[in-house]
Design a protein around this motif. Structure first.
Motif, PDB file in Angstrom:
ATOM      1  N   HIS A  19       0.816  -1.218   0.000  1.00 34.01           N
ATOM      2  CA  HIS A  19       0.000   0.000   0.000  1.00 34.01           C
ATOM      3  C   HIS A  19       0.849   1.268   0.000  1.00 34.01           C
ATOM      4  O   HIS A  19       0.331   2.369  -0.146  1.00 34.01           O
ATOM      5  N   ASP A  20       2.165   1.098   0.218  1.00 35.50           N
ATOM      6  CA  ASP A  20       3.057   2.254   0.362  1.00 35.50           C
ATOM      7  C   ASP A  20       3.476   2.763  -1.028  1.00 35.50           C
ATOM      8  O   ASP A  20       4.041   2.006  -1.820  1.00 35.50           O
ATOM      9  N   PRO A  21       3.223   4.036  -1.311  1.00 34.40           N
ATOM     10  CA  PRO A  21       3.586   4.569  -2.652  1.00 34.40           C
ATOM     11  C   PRO A  21       5.064   4.416  -2.986  1.00 34.40           C
ATOM     12  O   PRO A  21       5.415   4.314  -4.164  1.00 34.40           O
ATOM     13  N   SER A  22       5.921   4.385  -1.970  1.00 35.60           N
ATOM     14  CA  SER A  22       7.361   4.295  -2.266  1.00 35.60           C
ATOM     15  C   SER A  22       7.700   3.001  -2.996  1.00 35.60           C
ATOM     16  O   SER A  22       8.674   2.942  -3.744  1.00 35.60           O
ATOM     17  N   LEU A  23       6.877   1.958  -2.785  1.00 31.50           N
ATOM     18  CA  LEU A  23       7.142   0.674  -3.450  1.00 31.50           C
ATOM     19  C   LEU A  23       6.849   0.729  -4.948  1.00 31.50           C
ATOM     20  O   LEU A  23       7.258  -0.142  -5.695  1.00 31.50           O
ATOM     21  N   TRP A  24       6.127   1.748  -5.361  1.00 37.03           N
ATOM     22  CA  TRP A  24       5.686   1.814  -6.765  1.00 37.03           C
ATOM     23  C   TRP A  24       6.289   2.999  -7.509  1.00 37.03           C
ATOM     24  O   TRP A  24       6.035   3.182  -8.689  1.00 37.03           O
ATOM     25  N   GLU A  25       7.062   3.785  -6.809  1.00 34.09           N
ATOM     26  CA  GLU A  25       7.682   4.951  -7.448  1.00 34.09           C
ATOM     27  C   GLU A  25       8.773   4.519  -8.425  1.00 34.09           C
ATOM     28  O   GLU A  25       9.496   3.566  -8.167  1.00 34.09           O
ATOM     29  N   GLU A  26       8.895   5.265  -9.505  1.00 31.44           N
ATOM     30  CA  GLU A  26       9.943   4.989 -10.496  1.00 31.44           C
ATOM     31  C   GLU A  26      10.894   6.176 -10.549  1.00 31.44           C
ATOM     32  O   GLU A  26      10.449   7.333 -10.594  1.00 31.44           O
ATOM     33  N   PRO A  27      12.188   5.911 -10.565  1.00 33.56           N
ATOM     34  CA  PRO A  27      13.128   7.034 -10.727  1.00 33.56           C
ATOM     35  C   PRO A  27      13.026   7.608 -12.132  1.00 33.56           C
ATOM     36  O   PRO A  27      12.543   6.944 -13.051  1.00 33.56           O
ATOM     37  N   SER A  28      13.501   8.825 -12.296  1.00 37.27           N
ATOM     38  CA  SER A  28      13.454   9.438 -13.620  1.00 37.27           C
ATOM     39  C   SER A  28      14.422   8.727 -14.565  1.00 37.27           C
ATOM     40  O   SER A  28      15.380   8.077 -14.131  1.00 37.27           O
ATOM     41  N   ALA A  29      14.137   8.876 -15.851  1.00 32.98           N
ATOM     42  CA  ALA A  29      14.991   8.215 -16.863  1.00 32.98           C
ATOM     43  C   ALA A  29      16.402   8.778 -16.859  1.00 32.98           C
ATOM     44  O   ALA A  29      17.332   8.120 -17.327  1.00 32.98           O
ATOM     45  N   GLN A  30      16.571   9.986 -16.320  1.00 37.12           N
ATOM     46  CA  GLN A  30      17.895  10.626 -16.333  1.00 37.12           C
ATOM     47  C   GLN A  30      18.793  10.156 -15.187  1.00 37.12           C
ATOM     48  O   GLN A  30      19.989  10.459 -15.167  1.00 37.12           O
ATOM     49  N   LEU A  31      18.212   9.418 -14.253  1.00 40.78           N
ATOM     50  CA  LEU A  31      19.007   9.090 -13.062  1.00 40.78           C
ATOM     51  C   LEU A  31      20.199   8.189 -13.397  1.00 40.78           C
ATOM     52  O   LEU A  31      21.269   8.334 -12.812  1.00 40.78           O
TER      53      LEU A  31
ATOM     54  N   ARG B 140      -0.767  -3.438  -8.377  1.00 44.71           N
ATOM     55  CA  ARG B 140      -0.644  -2.005  -8.073  1.00 44.71           C
ATOM     56  C   ARG B 140      -2.020  -1.358  -7.903  1.00 44.71           C
ATOM     57  O   ARG B 140      -2.268  -0.625  -6.939  1.00 44.71           O
ATOM     58  N   LEU B 141      -2.916  -1.639  -8.852  1.00 43.11           N
ATOM     59  CA  LEU B 141      -4.255  -1.037  -8.781  1.00 43.11           C
ATOM     60  C   LEU B 141      -5.001  -1.521  -7.537  1.00 43.11           C
ATOM     61  O   LEU B 141      -5.733  -0.760  -6.906  1.00 43.11           O
ATOM     62  N   GLN B 142      -4.755  -2.771  -7.196  1.00 47.13           N
ATOM     63  CA  GLN B 142      -5.453  -3.362  -6.061  1.00 47.13           C
ATOM     64  C   GLN B 142      -4.964  -2.780  -4.728  1.00 47.13           C
ATOM     65  O   GLN B 142      -5.765  -2.373  -3.892  1.00 47.13           O
ATOM     66  N   HIS B 143      -3.643  -2.725  -4.562  1.00 46.33           N
ATOM     67  CA  HIS B 143      -3.098  -2.322  -3.258  1.00 46.33           C
ATOM     68  C   HIS B 143      -2.851  -0.821  -3.149  1.00 46.33           C
ATOM     69  O   HIS B 143      -3.137  -0.229  -2.116  1.00 46.33           O
ATOM     70  N   LEU B 144      -2.289  -0.229  -4.189  1.00 43.92           N
ATOM     71  CA  LEU B 144      -1.970   1.196  -4.090  1.00 43.92           C
ATOM     72  C   LEU B 144      -3.217   2.050  -4.306  1.00 43.92           C
ATOM     73  O   LEU B 144      -3.449   3.016  -3.582  1.00 43.92           O
ATOM     74  N   GLN B 145      -4.013   1.667  -5.306  1.00 44.86           N
ATOM     75  CA  GLN B 145      -5.192   2.469  -5.627  1.00 44.86           C
ATOM     76  C   GLN B 145      -6.441   2.013  -4.875  1.00 44.86           C
ATOM     77  O   GLN B 145      -7.440   2.728  -4.861  1.00 44.86           O
ATOM     78  N   GLY B 146      -6.387   0.809  -4.332  1.00 51.51           N
ATOM     79  CA  GLY B 146      -7.528   0.318  -3.554  1.00 51.51           C
ATOM     80  C   GLY B 146      -8.717  -0.111  -4.394  1.00 51.51           C
ATOM     81  O   GLY B 146      -9.856  -0.133  -3.900  1.00 51.51           O
ATOM     82  N   HIS B 147      -8.469  -0.470  -5.650  1.00 56.99           N
ATOM     83  CA  HIS B 147      -9.580  -0.890  -6.513  1.00 56.99           C
ATOM     84  C   HIS B 147      -9.959  -2.346  -6.259  1.00 56.99           C
ATOM     85  O   HIS B 147      -9.113  -3.167  -5.906  1.00 56.99           O
ATOM     86  N   THR B 148     -11.227  -2.643  -6.489  1.00 59.83           N
ATOM     87  CA  THR B 148     -11.687  -4.043  -6.446  1.00 59.83           C
ATOM     88  C   THR B 148     -11.357  -4.693  -7.788  1.00 59.83           C
ATOM     89  O   THR B 148     -11.017  -4.021  -8.775  1.00 59.83           O
ATOM     90  N   HIS B 149     -11.503  -6.026  -7.821  1.00 60.89           N
ATOM     91  CA  HIS B 149     -11.278  -6.748  -9.078  1.00 60.89           C
ATOM     92  C   HIS B 149     -12.200  -6.227 -10.176  1.00 60.89           C
ATOM     93  O   HIS B 149     -11.785  -6.079 -11.335  1.00 60.89           O
ATOM     94  N   THR B 150     -13.438  -5.971  -9.811  1.00 59.53           N
ATOM     95  CA  THR B 150     -14.407  -5.499 -10.803  1.00 59.53           C
ATOM     96  C   THR B 150     -13.978  -4.142 -11.371  1.00 59.53           C
ATOM     97  O   THR B 150     -14.016  -3.916 -12.593  1.00 59.53           O
ATOM     98  N   GLU B 151     -13.554  -3.271 -10.467  1.00 57.88           N
ATOM     99  CA  GLU B 151     -13.104  -1.942 -10.924  1.00 57.88           C
ATOM    100  C   GLU B 151     -11.855  -2.061 -11.809  1.00 57.88           C
ATOM    101  O   GLU B 151     -11.714  -1.335 -12.799  1.00 57.88           O
ATOM    102  N   ILE B 152     -10.960  -2.962 -11.431  1.00 54.00           N
ATOM    103  CA  ILE B 152      -9.735  -3.142 -12.230  1.00 54.00           C
ATOM    104  C   ILE B 152     -10.093  -3.673 -13.623  1.00 54.00           C
ATOM    105  O   ILE B 152      -9.539  -3.226 -14.634  1.00 54.00           O
ATOM    106  N   ALA B 153     -11.038  -4.627 -13.656  1.00 52.33           N
ATOM    107  CA  ALA B 153     -11.456  -5.185 -14.947  1.00 52.33           C
ATOM    108  C   ALA B 153     -12.006  -4.082 -15.850  1.00 52.33           C
ATOM    109  O   ALA B 153     -11.695  -4.017 -17.046  1.00 52.33           O
TER     110      ALA B 153
END
Lengths: 200, 188
Positions: A19-31, B140-153
């Protein structure tokens, strides 16, 4: 199976991490370029070497009574003296392909800079090379010596290289005492940096 | 595969400061280093600064690194230290009063993640990055955005059954890949 049941495969703290946004962040292409450039610059700037430690040997030499024996020991200790650092020296567009190194050694009287930069055309008569130390801002310049070439040349500076970390050598011609040409011509043939300067 | 041990030539090349090896190492570990830095600093620019600094410090210390060992824990430790130093530096900068400071003001962050927490972050990110892109996006959509399977579909324009199967495969992979984080330490 709904969305929540999927998470049952995982430990709660791992689910929390997902649930933590840091796990999904991407560095910039310039890094990648920044990382590579940072290491390349650091590599070019200073190759750390062992610090010299000449004093114990020199004091030992002083204790030797016979002048001849002392002379021999002093020659040996001078050979054993190590530079504080060695920096890569590279040619500019005015001296493409020229490269070498400069050994930097601090002694009581100042900083000695030994150039080993072969390949520069010899300058004689009214023409010569001149070495400079420059501050990071480029606003202050300290001359360190004049040369025919840099294959085996020595410069001296009475300033702290930490404050004047940029080393340059320019092409110069003889000028009168009040002539503005007494200053640097700005025609830099080789340069080196003893430490990275902050980006401006 | 971020957790695979790097080719020894890459490690040796990195120690020598060779550009291609530096880039290979970055492509292998850069995202993971960035993730750890971002987790500590919670700021994109600072995380990039920390990432650059971490690789630089790793290069400077690389002569002390045994190329036979896995570089990941070593890099994670360096990154944590660099990010914490950067965070402390930021917190010393003049800031607003506590009454008006935002909750993500770095001055308000007092306890950095432990080494174990940083390593867990590293491992989870590595496991995420191993997922196929379509499964990764569902997670990602499920955990970060909190969407259900239906919403993701609906969002992805794929059948609900496809989302469910992708989600199930992805979570099973993550569970398998990360189970060692929960295994008891054998101290016998």
């Amino acid at each position: 199976m709904d969305s929540n049941e999927d998470g049952a495969f995982l430990e709660p703290d791992i689910v929390a991490l997902l649930h933590d946004p840091s796990l999904w962040e991407e560095p910039s292409a310039q890094l990648e370029d920044r990382v590579a450039a940072g290491i390349a610059e650091d590599r070019r700037v200073v190759v750390p070497m062992k610090r010299r430690n000449p004093w114990p040997a020199r004091f030992a030499a002083a204790a030797v009574g016979a002048a001849a024996a002392a002379a021999v020991v002093l020659v040996v200790t001078r050979d054993q003296e190590h530079a504080d650092a060695s920096v890569a020296v590279t040619g500019t567009d005015l001296a493409p392909g020229v490269s070498g190194k400069a050994d930097i050694t601090s002694v009581d009287s100042g900083v000695r800079i030994n150039f080993s930069v072969p390949g520069l055309p010899r300058r004689e008569g009214d023409e010569f090379y001149e070495g400079w130390l420059k501050n990071c801002a480029g606003t202050q310049l300290v001359p360190i010596g004049t040369y025919h070439d840099l294959e085996d040349a020595t410069g001296w500076a009475g300033v702290d290289v930490a404050d004047f970390p940029l080393l340059t050598v320019t092409r110069e011609v003889v000028a009168g005492p009040k002539d503005p040409a007494q200053g640097s011509s700005g025609e830099v043939v080789v340069s080196a940096a003893m430490k990275a300067c902050p980006a401006t | 595969m971020p957790d695979a041990v790097l080719d020894r030539d890459v490690v040796e090349g990195f120690r020598a400061g060779k550009d291609d090896a530096v880039r290979a190492l970055y492509r292998h570990y850069g995202r993971l280093v960035y993730t750890v830095a971002y987790r500590i600093l919670n700021d994109r620019q600072l995380a990039e600064d920390a990432t650059q600094q971490a690789f630089l410090q790793a290069w400077r210390a690389s002569s002390t690194f045994d190329p036979e060992r896995d570089m990941a824990p070593w890099l994670a430790t360096i990154t944590r230290r660099v990010a914490i130093d950067l965070q402390r530096g930021e917190s010393r900068r003049p800031s607003t009063s506590l009454e008006v400071a935002s909750v993500d003001d770095p001055a308000l962050v007092t306890m950095p993640p432990s080494e174990e927490a940083v390593w867990e972050t590293w491992q989870v990110r590595a496991a995420i990055d191993e997922l196929p892109p379509d499964e990764r996006e569902v997670v990602r959509l499920q955990h970060l955005q909190g969407h259900t399977h239906t919403e993701i579909a609906e969002k992805l324009g794929v059948p609900l059954g496809t989302v469910k199967s992708r989600s199930s495969r992805a979570h099973q992979h993550l569970a398998h890949r990360l189970k060692h984080l929960r295994e008891p330490i054998d101290d016998g």
